[in-house]
Design a protein around this motif. Structure first.
Motif, PDB file in Angstrom:
ATOM      1  N   THR A 104      57.683 100.178 125.012  1.00  0.00           N
ATOM      2  CA  THR A 104      57.387 100.216 123.578  1.00  0.00           C
ATOM      3  C   THR A 104      58.694 100.344 122.798  1.00  0.00           C
ATOM      4  O   THR A 104      59.723 100.733 123.361  1.00  0.00           O
ATOM      5  N   PRO A 105      58.679 100.072 121.516  1.00  0.00           N
ATOM      6  CA  PRO A 105      59.884 100.298 120.705  1.00  0.00           C
ATOM      7  C   PRO A 105      60.345 101.761 120.766  1.00  0.00           C
ATOM      8  O   PRO A 105      61.536 102.035 120.783  1.00  0.00           O
ATOM      9  N   GLU A 106      59.389 102.704 120.855  1.00  0.00           N
ATOM     10  CA  GLU A 106      59.744 104.119 120.955  1.00  0.00           C
ATOM     11  C   GLU A 106      60.487 104.395 122.260  1.00  0.00           C
ATOM     12  O   GLU A 106      61.457 105.136 122.287  1.00  0.00           O
ATOM     13  N   TRP A 107      60.004 103.808 123.335  1.00  0.00           N
ATOM     14  CA  TRP A 107      60.659 104.008 124.629  1.00  0.00           C
ATOM     15  C   TRP A 107      62.051 103.384 124.621  1.00  0.00           C
ATOM     16  O   TRP A 107      63.007 103.994 125.103  1.00  0.00           O
ATOM     17  N   LYS A 108      62.193 102.194 124.075  1.00  0.00           N
ATOM     18  CA  LYS A 108      63.502 101.539 124.012  1.00  0.00           C
ATOM     19  C   LYS A 108      64.491 102.370 123.194  1.00  0.00           C
ATOM     20  O   LYS A 108      65.655 102.519 123.581  1.00  0.00           O
ATOM     21  N   ALA A 109      64.037 102.947 122.086  1.00  0.00           N
ATOM     22  CA  ALA A 109      64.907 103.806 121.259  1.00  0.00           C
ATOM     23  C   ALA A 109      65.278 105.076 122.025  1.00  0.00           C
ATOM     24  O   ALA A 109      66.427 105.523 121.989  1.00  0.00           O
ATOM     25  N   TRP A 110      64.292 105.649 122.739  1.00  0.00           N
ATOM     26  CA  TRP A 110      64.556 106.844 123.535  1.00  0.00           C
ATOM     27  C   TRP A 110      65.605 106.540 124.600  1.00  0.00           C
ATOM     28  O   TRP A 110      66.547 107.311 124.806  1.00  0.00           O
ATOM     29  N   MET A 111      65.456 105.395 125.295  1.00  0.00           N
ATOM     30  CA  MET A 111      66.414 105.025 126.349  1.00  0.00           C
ATOM     31  C   MET A 111      67.809 104.783 125.783  1.00  0.00           C
ATOM     32  O   MET A 111      68.811 105.138 126.416  1.00  0.00           O
ATOM     33  N   ALA A 112      67.909 104.183 124.611  1.00  0.00           N
ATOM     34  CA  ALA A 112      69.217 103.949 124.001  1.00  0.00           C
ATOM     35  C   ALA A 112      69.938 105.284 123.789  1.00  0.00           C
ATOM     36  O   ALA A 112      71.141 105.396 124.035  1.00  0.00           O
ATOM     37  N   ASN A 113      69.212 106.304 123.362  1.00  0.00           N
ATOM     38  CA  ASN A 113      69.778 107.639 123.203  1.00  0.00           C
ATOM     39  C   ASN A 113      70.013 108.296 124.558  1.00  0.00           C
ATOM     40  O   ASN A 113      71.017 108.974 124.777  1.00  0.00           O
ATOM     41  N   HIS A 114      69.098 108.079 125.496  1.00  0.00           N
ATOM     42  CA  HIS A 114      69.169 108.716 126.810  1.00  0.00           C
ATOM     43  C   HIS A 114      70.423 108.319 127.580  1.00  0.00           C
ATOM     44  O   HIS A 114      70.993 109.132 128.312  1.00  0.00           O
ATOM     45  N   ARG A 115      70.872 107.102 127.423  1.00  0.00           N
ATOM     46  CA  ARG A 115      72.054 106.637 128.156  1.00  0.00           C
ATOM     47  C   ARG A 115      73.290 107.481 127.849  1.00  0.00           C
ATOM     48  O   ARG A 115      74.247 107.479 128.613  1.00  0.00           O
ATOM     49  N   LYS A 116      73.270 108.222 126.750  1.00  0.00           N
ATOM     50  CA  LYS A 116      74.380 109.122 126.424  1.00  0.00           C
ATOM     51  C   LYS A 116      74.493 110.253 127.447  1.00  0.00           C
ATOM     52  O   LYS A 116      75.532 110.888 127.563  1.00  0.00           O
ATOM     53  N   ASN A 117      73.413 110.522 128.181  1.00  0.00           N
ATOM     54  CA  ASN A 117      73.430 111.541 129.240  1.00  0.00           C
ATOM     55  C   ASN A 117      74.255 111.114 130.445  1.00  0.00           C
ATOM     56  O   ASN A 117      74.735 111.953 131.195  1.00  0.00           O
ATOM     57  N   TYR A 118      74.347 109.822 130.694  1.00  0.00           N
ATOM     58  CA  TYR A 118      74.953 109.322 131.922  1.00  0.00           C
ATOM     59  C   TYR A 118      76.390 109.807 132.047  1.00  0.00           C
ATOM     60  O   TYR A 118      77.136 109.855 131.068  1.00  0.00           O
ATOM     61  N   ARG A 119      76.785 110.156 133.257  1.00  0.00           N
ATOM     62  CA  ARG A 119      78.139 110.607 133.545  1.00  0.00           C
ATOM     63  C   ARG A 119      78.701 109.791 134.699  1.00  0.00           C
ATOM     64  O   ARG A 119      78.030 109.608 135.718  1.00  0.00           O
ATOM     65  N   THR A 120      79.929 109.325 134.521  1.00  0.00           N
ATOM     66  CA  THR A 120      80.622 108.616 135.594  1.00  0.00           C
ATOM     67  C   THR A 120      81.687 109.547 136.153  1.00  0.00           C
ATOM     68  O   THR A 120      82.452 110.149 135.397  1.00  0.00           O
ATOM     69  N   ILE A 121      81.703 109.673 137.457  1.00  0.00           N
ATOM     70  CA  ILE A 121      82.645 110.547 138.152  1.00  0.00           C
ATOM     71  C   ILE A 121      83.480 109.678 139.084  1.00  0.00           C
ATOM     72  O   ILE A 121      82.953 108.777 139.747  1.00  0.00           O
ATOM     73  N   GLU A 122      84.768 109.963 139.140  1.00  0.00           N
ATOM     74  CA  GLU A 122      85.665 109.191 139.997  1.00  0.00           C
ATOM     75  C   GLU A 122      86.572 110.154 140.745  1.00  0.00           C
ATOM     76  O   GLU A 122      87.090 111.106 140.158  1.00  0.00           O
ATOM     77  N   LYS A 123      86.723 109.914 142.040  1.00  0.00           N
ATOM     78  CA  LYS A 123      87.576 110.740 142.895  1.00  0.00           C
ATOM     79  C   LYS A 123      88.335 109.823 143.848  1.00  0.00           C
ATOM     80  O   LYS A 123      87.802 108.806 144.292  1.00  0.00           O
TER      81      LYS A 123
END
Length: 183
Positions: A104-123
């Protein structure tokens, strides 16, 4: 090959090569890769070793590139992207319900905000010793721990006789040296 496909191929090849400083000029082989996530509170989206990687779906994927022969002193750049809070957005809101499998448009908007949670780690890690290889297995442990397994015998000993069900991930984390508590 179209010009766009050729350009994409060249860019991806250069990106792959740029992550392989310690393995430069080494003969390589293609092997399957797999992510095993023992930390059930997070989602692993992808993992790579020197830019050659797989998604975090858990199944075996083809193909990653590793040196044909292991040598002492080899290092590799390990990188992964995780979702540390799969069901909650940075603003604390839970995911909206998807009905009938349709976004839904609500889910797509939620996911767009949710991606800010993602963390990339490099070692940068020592490349674990291997003889015969069964591919690269990324074992994600609690507290951002990770163990890379490339050698067939090591993989067999880690996974041999694991219990099924809820105990599988806890026992694998224990065998792989995962932390019991996070600091």
């Amino acid at each position: 090959m179209s010009r766009n496909k050729l350009l994409a191929f060249i860019i991806s090849t250069l990106a792959l090569l740029s992550g392989c400083q310690s393995m430069a000029d080494e003969a390589t082989i293609g092997v399957p890769g797999r992510v095993v996530n023992t930390d059930r509170s997070i989602i692993i989206l992808n993992a790579s070793l020197n830019g050659s990687g797989v998604s975090g779906t858990g199944g075996q994927e083809c193909c990653m590139s590793i040196p044909a022969k292991w040598k002492p002193g080899m290092t590799a750049t390990l990188s992964w992207t995780k979702d540390p809070s799969p069901d909650i957005n940075p603003d604390g809101k839970s995911a909206p319900v998807i009905k009938n499998g349709i976004s839904t448009p609500e889910w797509k908007a939620w996911m767009a905000n949710h991606r800010k949670n993602y963390r990339t780690i490099e070692k940068t890690i020592p490349l674990p010793k291997y003889g015969e290889t069964c591919g690269v297995t990324f074992i994600f442990l609690p507290c951002d721990g990770i163990r890379i397994v490339i050698d067939c015998d090591e993989k067999y000993s880690l996974f041999k006789d694991l219990p099924g069900g809820k105990e599988f991930y806890a026992e694998l984390a224990r065998r792989a040296g995962g932390a019991k508590t996070c600091r």
